[in-house]
Design a protein around this motif. Structure first.
Motif, PDB file in Angstrom:
ATOM      1  N   ILE A 186       0.884  -1.063   0.099  1.00  0.00           N
ATOM      2  CA  ILE A 186       0.020   0.139  -0.171  1.00  0.00           C
ATOM      3  C   ILE A 186       1.084   1.069  -0.010  1.00  0.00           C
ATOM      4  N   PRO A 187       0.807   2.029  -1.178  1.00  0.00           N
ATOM      5  CA  PRO A 187       2.077   3.021  -1.107  1.00  0.00           C
ATOM      6  C   PRO A 187       1.547   4.470  -0.719  1.00  0.00           C
ATOM      7  N   ALA A 188       1.027   4.426   0.640  1.00  0.00           N
ATOM      8  CA  ALA A 188       0.326   5.596   1.051  1.00  0.00           C
ATOM      9  C   ALA A 188       1.337   6.956   0.849  1.00  0.00           C
ATOM     10  N   GLY A 189       2.413   6.612   1.372  1.00  0.00           N
ATOM     11  CA  GLY A 189       3.550   7.546   1.415  1.00  0.00           C
ATOM     12  C   GLY A 189       3.670   8.302  -0.011  1.00  0.00           C
ATOM     13  N   GLU A 190       3.540   7.415  -0.948  1.00  0.00           N
ATOM     14  CA  GLU A 190       3.574   7.979  -2.315  1.00  0.00           C
ATOM     15  C   GLU A 190       2.453   8.808  -2.750  1.00  0.00           C
ATOM     16  N   ALA A 191       1.239   8.368  -2.248  1.00  0.00           N
ATOM     17  CA  ALA A 191       0.066   9.173  -2.402  1.00  0.00           C
ATOM     18  C   ALA A 191       0.167  10.695  -1.938  1.00  0.00           C
ATOM     19  N   TRP A 192       0.967  10.914  -0.689  1.00  0.00           N
ATOM     20  CA  TRP A 192       1.327  12.048  -0.435  1.00  0.00           C
ATOM     21  C   TRP A 192       2.145  12.902  -1.426  1.00  0.00           C
ATOM     22  N   ARG A 193       3.122  12.092  -1.878  1.00  0.00           N
ATOM     23  CA  ARG A 193       4.126  12.811  -2.899  1.00  0.00           C
ATOM     24  C   ARG A 193       3.222  13.162  -4.265  1.00  0.00           C
ATOM     25  N   ALA A 194       2.360  12.236  -4.576  1.00  0.00           N
ATOM     26  CA  ALA A 194       1.379  12.648  -5.780  1.00  0.00           C
ATOM     27  C   ALA A 194       0.513  13.778  -5.486  1.00  0.00           C
ATOM     28  N   ALA A 195       0.095  14.017  -4.173  1.00  0.00           N
ATOM     29  CA  ALA A 195      -0.636  15.160  -4.043  1.00  0.00           C
ATOM     30  C   ALA A 195       0.348  16.493  -3.969  1.00  0.00           C
ATOM     31  N   TRP A 196       1.304  16.268  -3.627  1.00  0.00           N
ATOM     32  CA  TRP A 196       2.320  17.557  -3.474  1.00  0.00           C
ATOM     33  C   TRP A 196       2.860  18.037  -5.010  1.00  0.00           C
ATOM     34  N   ARG A 197       2.668  16.965  -5.791  1.00  0.00           N
ATOM     35  CA  ARG A 197       3.051  17.321  -7.263  1.00  0.00           C
ATOM     36  C   ARG A 197       2.001  18.282  -7.976  1.00  0.00           C
ATOM     37  N   ARG A 198       0.799  17.805  -7.639  1.00  0.00           N
ATOM     38  CA  ARG A 198      -0.502  18.798  -7.782  1.00  0.00           C
ATOM     39  C   ARG A 198      -0.472  20.064  -7.051  1.00  0.00           C
ATOM     40  N   ASP A 199      -0.233  20.208  -5.742  1.00  0.00           N
ATOM     41  CA  ASP A 199      -0.485  21.331  -4.953  1.00  0.00           C
ATOM     42  C   ASP A 199       0.799  21.293  -3.920  1.00  0.00           C
ATOM     43  N   PRO A 200       1.928  21.730  -4.098  1.00  0.00           N
ATOM     44  CA  PRO A 200       3.060  21.910  -3.254  1.00  0.00           C
ATOM     45  C   PRO A 200       2.697  22.284  -1.843  1.00  0.00           C
ATOM     46  N   ASP A 201       1.584  22.964  -1.510  1.00  0.00           N
ATOM     47  CA  ASP A 201       1.304  23.403  -0.281  1.00  0.00           C
ATOM     48  C   ASP A 201       0.063  22.735   0.472  1.00  0.00           C
ATOM     49  N   ALA A 202      -0.210  21.457  -0.247  1.00  0.00           N
ATOM     50  CA  ALA A 202      -1.225  20.609   0.494  1.00  0.00           C
ATOM     51  C   ALA A 202      -0.904  20.419   1.931  1.00  0.00           C
ATOM     52  N   PRO A 203      -1.591  20.428   2.951  1.00  0.00           N
ATOM     53  CA  PRO A 203      -1.181  20.389   4.262  1.00  0.00           C
ATOM     54  C   PRO A 203      -1.221  18.841   4.755  1.00  0.00           C
ATOM     55  N   LEU A 204      -0.159  17.976   4.376  1.00  0.00           N
ATOM     56  CA  LEU A 204      -0.512  16.664   4.883  1.00  0.00           C
ATOM     57  C   LEU A 204       0.429  16.413   6.325  1.00  0.00           C
ATOM     58  N   TYR A 205       1.432  17.033   6.417  1.00  0.00           N
ATOM     59  CA  TYR A 205       2.029  16.833   7.588  1.00  0.00           C
ATOM     60  C   TYR A 205       1.191  17.620   8.691  1.00  0.00           C
ATOM     61  N   GLY A 206       1.492  17.045  10.089  1.00  0.00           N
ATOM     62  CA  GLY A 206       0.919  17.711  11.053  1.00  0.00           C
ATOM     63  C   GLY A 206       1.957  18.665  11.641  1.00  0.00           C
ATOM     64  N   TYR A 207       1.397  19.147  13.037  1.00  0.00           N
ATOM     65  CA  TYR A 207       2.069  20.088  13.498  1.00  0.00           C
ATOM     66  C   TYR A 207       3.691  19.777  13.903  1.00  0.00           C
ATOM     67  N   ASP A 208       3.947  18.332  14.026  1.00  0.00           N
ATOM     68  CA  ASP A 208       5.475  18.082  14.452  1.00  0.00           C
ATOM     69  C   ASP A 208       6.159  17.746  13.455  1.00  0.00           C
ATOM     70  N   GLY A 209       5.566  17.822  12.055  1.00  0.00           N
ATOM     71  CA  GLY A 209       6.418  17.469  10.771  1.00  0.00           C
ATOM     72  C   GLY A 209       6.671  15.999  10.694  1.00  0.00           C
ATOM     73  N   PHE A 210       5.882  15.289  11.327  1.00  0.00           N
ATOM     74  CA  PHE A 210       5.948  13.839  11.028  1.00  0.00           C
ATOM     75  C   PHE A 210       4.818  12.971  11.148  1.00  0.00           C
TER      76      PHE A 210
END
Length: 242
Positions: free
Chosen positions: A156-180
């Protein structure tokens, strides 16, 4: 770093006689705070039910635990043996270092026979590195993909779903307050990837607001939800292993 605190486990994780699987799809999640943050398993369940699936999620999660810790604690093993599952989803740390990759692969190989004995298919839920180690995304993917291949499991490539989202919008707010740990949107994105791989469906058109079992709810802006659905589909099609 992960905060070491315990999360209450599901009823299936407690001692007791084995239960029949019942109707529908039954999925057990085993992991740490990257699984239980924002009730990720319940988000997956809500997504599946919104798509018309009879889906039941349960979990054994402890803050800061590796899969090795889960094995030693024994609760996850009892949960696996408690019923027949369709999938058992395993989640470790990012595993970017060589020794961490070895530990992840070894742990997956230890769990796999127990999972298959429960008539289930093992699945590896790829997470993501801390923001300050952003360059290590490929290493995370490779570690989890190798672990899945070792045991002929679902990747399940969930981490790659994050990167695919950032390719569409570099400001997509996927990390929480602690950066992890994930934000609500980050958990939603991961859940879309998990849903897609476990149910064999693309997640386009699913709701941006979800009512969760137990009374909670998750909501993100519709435009962001649509973007994340497209991103999860791209990641699953590119990297996923059924």
């Amino acid at each position: 770093m992960l905060i070491r605190r315990k999360k209450k486990t599901s009823p299936a994780a407690e001692d007791g006689p084995p239960e029949a699987a019942g109707n529908g799809r039954h999925v057990l999640f085993i992991g740490n705070s990257l699984t239980y943050g924002h009730d990720l398993p319940l988000i997956v369940q809500a997504l599946a039910r919104a798509a018309g699936e009879d889906f039941h999620a349960e979990s054994v999660t402890y803050g800061g635990f590796s899969l090795d810790d889960q094995w030693s604690a024994g609760t996850a093993l009892r949960a696996i043996a408690s019923r027949r599952w369709n999938h058992v989803v395993l989640q470790h740390g990012p595993s970017t270092l060589p020794e961490s990759r070895v530990e992840l692969r070894r742990s997956a190989q230890r769990f796999a026979p127990r999972i298959r004995k429960a008539d289930a298919r093992p699945a590896l839920y790829m997470v993501w590195p801390e923001h300050e180690r952003f360059a290590y995304f490929d290493a995370v993917r490779d570690s989890y993909s190798l672990a899945a291949a070792d045991i002929d499991g679902t990747f399940i490539p969930a981490g790659e779903a994050w990167r695919a989202a950032w390719r569409r919008d570099p400001d997509a707010p996927l990390y929480g307050y602690d950066g992890f740990h994930p934000s609500v949107a980050g958990a939603y994105a991961a859940a879309l990837s998990i849903y897609g791989m476990l149910c064999g469906r693309a997640p386009q058109g699913l709701p941006a607001r979800l009512e969760l079992a137990g009374g909670g709810a998750v909501q993100i802006p519709q435009a962001l939800a649509t973007l994340l659905q497209d991103a999860a589909t791209e990641a699953n099609q590119t990297y996923g292993r059924p």
